[in-house]
Design a protein around this motif. Structure first.
Motif, PDB file in Angstrom:
ATOM      1  N   LEU A   1      31.906  82.460 -22.317  1.00  0.00           N
ATOM      2  CA  LEU A   1      31.162  83.478 -22.444  1.00  0.00           C
ATOM      3  C   LEU A   1      30.579  84.033 -23.564  1.00  0.00           C
ATOM      4  O   LEU A   1      29.420  84.736 -23.398  1.00  0.00           O
ATOM      5  CB  LEU A   1      32.474  84.732 -22.172  1.00  0.00           C
ATOM      6  CG  LEU A   1      32.502  86.055 -22.081  1.00  0.00           C
ATOM      7  CD1 LEU A   1      31.494  86.619 -20.991  1.00  0.00           C
ATOM      8  CD2 LEU A   1      32.453  86.725 -22.180  1.00  0.00           C
ATOM      9  N   MET A   2      31.109  82.966 -25.098  1.00  0.00           N
ATOM     10  CA  MET A   2      30.487  83.751 -26.233  1.00  0.00           C
ATOM     11  C   MET A   2      29.244  82.843 -26.327  1.00  0.00           C
ATOM     12  O   MET A   2      28.398  83.098 -27.214  1.00  0.00           O
ATOM     13  CB  MET A   2      31.343  83.153 -27.462  1.00  0.00           C
ATOM     14  CG  MET A   2      32.465  84.290 -27.895  1.00  0.00           C
ATOM     15  SD  MET A   2      33.423  83.282 -28.743  1.00  0.00           S
ATOM     16  CE  MET A   2      33.749  82.138 -28.573  1.00  0.00           C
ATOM     17  N   LEU A   3      29.475  81.264 -25.224  1.00  0.00           N
ATOM     18  CA  LEU A   3      28.073  80.993 -25.746  1.00  0.00           C
ATOM     19  C   LEU A   3      26.493  81.811 -24.586  1.00  0.00           C
ATOM     20  O   LEU A   3      25.580  81.684 -25.147  1.00  0.00           O
ATOM     21  CB  LEU A   3      28.172  79.481 -25.066  1.00  0.00           C
ATOM     22  CG  LEU A   3      29.026  78.526 -25.836  1.00  0.00           C
ATOM     23  CD1 LEU A   3      29.563  77.012 -25.356  1.00  0.00           C
ATOM     24  CD2 LEU A   3      28.102  78.005 -26.890  1.00  0.00           C
ATOM     25  N   ASN A   4      27.500  82.042 -23.189  1.00  0.00           N
ATOM     26  CA  ASN A   4      26.030  82.988 -22.985  1.00  0.00           C
ATOM     27  C   ASN A   4      25.194  83.832 -23.732  1.00  0.00           C
ATOM     28  O   ASN A   4      24.538  84.651 -23.494  1.00  0.00           O
ATOM     29  CB  ASN A   4      27.174  83.451 -21.303  1.00  0.00           C
ATOM     30  CG  ASN A   4      27.222  82.603 -20.790  1.00  0.00           C
ATOM     31  OD1 ASN A   4      26.294  81.763 -20.350  1.00  0.00           O
ATOM     32  ND2 ASN A   4      28.582  82.027 -20.107  1.00  0.00           N
ATOM     33  N   ALA A   5      26.572  84.626 -24.820  1.00  0.00           N
ATOM     34  CA  ALA A   5      26.166  85.846 -25.107  1.00  0.00           C
ATOM     35  C   ALA A   5      25.359  85.171 -26.036  1.00  0.00           C
ATOM     36  O   ALA A   5      24.431  85.810 -26.493  1.00  0.00           O
ATOM     37  CB  ALA A   5      27.478  86.324 -25.886  1.00  0.00           C
ATOM     38  N   VAL A   6      25.246  84.265 -26.544  1.00  0.00           N
ATOM     39  CA  VAL A   6      24.230  83.842 -27.782  1.00  0.00           C
ATOM     40  C   VAL A   6      23.380  83.315 -26.678  1.00  0.00           C
ATOM     41  O   VAL A   6      22.174  83.743 -27.242  1.00  0.00           O
ATOM     42  CB  VAL A   6      24.744  83.215 -28.234  1.00  0.00           C
ATOM     43  CG1 VAL A   6      24.423  81.968 -28.988  1.00  0.00           C
ATOM     44  CG2 VAL A   6      25.812  83.119 -29.819  1.00  0.00           C
ATOM     45  N   ASN A   7      23.069  82.547 -25.827  1.00  0.00           N
ATOM     46  CA  ASN A   7      21.821  82.274 -25.337  1.00  0.00           C
ATOM     47  C   ASN A   7      20.878  84.308 -25.162  1.00  0.00           C
ATOM     48  O   ASN A   7      19.593  83.928 -24.552  1.00  0.00           O
ATOM     49  CB  ASN A   7      22.309  81.654 -23.712  1.00  0.00           C
ATOM     50  CG  ASN A   7      21.922  80.537 -23.868  1.00  0.00           C
ATOM     51  OD1 ASN A   7      21.601  80.029 -24.769  1.00  0.00           O
ATOM     52  ND2 ASN A   7      22.761  80.339 -22.355  1.00  0.00           N
ATOM     53  N   LEU A   8      21.414  84.674 -24.358  1.00  0.00           N
ATOM     54  CA  LEU A   8      21.157  86.137 -24.670  1.00  0.00           C
ATOM     55  C   LEU A   8      20.141  86.584 -26.014  1.00  0.00           C
ATOM     56  O   LEU A   8      19.064  87.294 -25.421  1.00  0.00           O
ATOM     57  CB  LEU A   8      22.099  86.887 -23.560  1.00  0.00           C
ATOM     58  CG  LEU A   8      20.713  88.694 -23.927  1.00  0.00           C
ATOM     59  CD1 LEU A   8      19.773  88.370 -22.698  1.00  0.00           C
ATOM     60  CD2 LEU A   8      22.306  89.125 -23.566  1.00  0.00           C
ATOM     61  N   THR A   9      20.625  86.095 -26.794  1.00  0.00           N
ATOM     62  CA  THR A   9      20.103  86.750 -28.338  1.00  0.00           C
ATOM     63  C   THR A   9      18.749  86.124 -28.297  1.00  0.00           C
ATOM     64  O   THR A   9      18.035  86.346 -28.700  1.00  0.00           O
ATOM     65  CB  THR A   9      20.593  86.285 -29.228  1.00  0.00           C
ATOM     66  OG1 THR A   9      22.284  87.539 -29.012  1.00  0.00           O
ATOM     67  CG2 THR A   9      20.585  86.494 -30.712  1.00  0.00           C
ATOM     68  N   PHE A  10      18.886  84.042 -28.404  1.00  0.00           N
ATOM     69  CA  PHE A  10      18.081  83.300 -28.069  1.00  0.00           C
ATOM     70  C   PHE A  10      17.215  83.875 -27.365  1.00  0.00           C
ATOM     71  O   PHE A  10      15.484  83.613 -27.503  1.00  0.00           O
ATOM     72  CB  PHE A  10      18.216  82.195 -27.611  1.00  0.00           C
ATOM     73  CG  PHE A  10      18.924  81.452 -28.511  1.00  0.00           C
ATOM     74  CD1 PHE A  10      20.673  80.799 -28.456  1.00  0.00           C
ATOM     75  CD2 PHE A  10      17.936  81.071 -30.225  1.00  0.00           C
ATOM     76  CE1 PHE A  10      21.085  79.814 -29.706  1.00  0.00           C
ATOM     77  CE2 PHE A  10      18.619  80.948 -31.214  1.00  0.00           C
ATOM     78  CZ  PHE A  10      19.512  80.021 -31.353  1.00  0.00           C
ATOM     79  N   ILE A  11      17.187  84.131 -25.294  1.00  0.00           N
ATOM     80  CA  ILE A  11      15.961  84.262 -25.109  1.00  0.00           C
ATOM     81  C   ILE A  11      15.660  85.901 -25.333  1.00  0.00           C
ATOM     82  O   ILE A  11      14.428  85.805 -25.068  1.00  0.00           O
ATOM     83  CB  ILE A  11      16.692  84.495 -23.558  1.00  0.00           C
ATOM     84  CG1 ILE A  11      17.301  83.084 -23.560  1.00  0.00           C
ATOM     85  CG2 ILE A  11      15.440  85.003 -22.900  1.00  0.00           C
ATOM     86  CD1 ILE A  11      16.029  81.931 -23.119  1.00  0.00           C
ATOM     87  N   ALA A  12      16.016  86.914 -25.862  1.00  0.00           N
ATOM     88  CA  ALA A  12      15.258  88.292 -26.551  1.00  0.00           C
ATOM     89  C   ALA A  12      13.968  88.389 -27.198  1.00  0.00           C
ATOM     90  O   ALA A  12      13.490  88.802 -27.069  1.00  0.00           O
ATOM     91  CB  ALA A  12      16.989  89.151 -26.258  1.00  0.00           C
TER      92      ALA A  12
END
Lengths: 101, 165
Positions: free
Chosen positions: A38-49
């Motif tokens: 879940l933490m990795l997914n949250a970081v992915n969202l930051t990268f894409i944003a």
């Protein structure tokens, strides 16, 4: 109207915090591993944003690499959990304390 | 309209994440994490990240979470009483409050001005062609290193599950 940037960042921060709470609170090793995902997914969202905000494709590439690392980590981490379960018949992180000082 | 989509999938993602952390059975946790990943894939699609959105569903929700579900069902874990660990509840409460404080500080740092999440972008932004153009020219080294890392992970996973090395 387009979504402001900090909405995505706030959502990512909230998801990351929920993941950290899951890692520190749960007793089952597999649920701890899923909180890490879940933490990795949250970081992915930051990268894409941020990649969308700057128009730079580097965020997509890094998100790609994070997914590759998560896949490798899934294989090795779950193999470790299976090996531990095979030896000790439990995946309770409170009972796996041989290294405790 | 975009704001409405963001709110729907954002709250869906947060609800799924909280349910994942709170659920008692590990299978229910895994299914809520799959729901969370699908909501995040919808947010990636809204951010014009087409390839990453599809890869999120194919790789994350379709392969990694299926692997986790296989392991959960393979181990056939018995249900223990309670999901919170045996340590003192006060320490956990302090930990959660500190994490909440960290989150509030993170939010305060980034809530500076209301800039929209749109920037200048090329025509191929986020498509397979766009990602491929950048991946195989500027970011070729991480791509090759990722293949070596995956090889190491495969070898490690095979070695770890042998009974006699």
């Amino acid at each position: 109207m387009p979504v402001p940037l900090h909405y995505y960042l706030i959502l990512s921060a909230v998801l990351f915090t929920i993941g950290v709470i899951g890692v520190g609170t749960r007793r089952n090793a597999i649920v701890v591993y899923m909180s890490i995902e879940l933490m990795l997914n949250a970081v992915n969202l930051t990268f894409i944003a941020f990649s969308r905000f700057h128009g730079d494709m580097g965020g997509h590439i890094f998100s790609f690499m994070v997914m590759a690392v998560a896949a490798a980590e899934a294989a090795v981490g779950l193999a470790i959990i299976i090996a531990i379960f095979r030896n000790r018949e439990t995946v309770d992180v409170d009972e796996i304390n041989l290294l405790k000082g | 309209m975009q704001l409405l989509i963001f709110y729907i999938f954002g709250f869906g993602a947060v609800f799924a994440a909280v349910s994942m952390v709170v659920a008692r059975k590990p299978v229910v946790s895994a299914l809520f994490l799959i729901l969370n990943m699908l909501c995040l894939a919808a947010l990636y699609a809204q951010l014009d990240a087409h390839l990453i959105a599809v890869l999120q569903i194919l790789v994350y929700a379709g392969a990694i979470m299926v692997l986790v579900l296989f392991v959960i069902m393979l181990l056939n874990l018995r249900e223990k009483s309670g999901a919170i660990s045996r340590h003192k509840i006060a320490m956990q409460f302090i930990g959660i409050v500190l994490m909440g404080g960290l989150m509030i500080n993170m939010v305060a740092l980034i809530n500076s001005d209301k800039i929209a999440a749109v920037g200048k972008m090329t025509e191929e932004f986020g498509t397979v062609a766009g990602v491929g153009k950048v991946l195989f020219t500027s970011y070729l080294l991480p791509f090759e290193v990722a293949s070596v890392m995956l090889l190491a992970a495969i070898i490690g996973a095979v070695i770890l599950t042998k009974r006699k090395i």
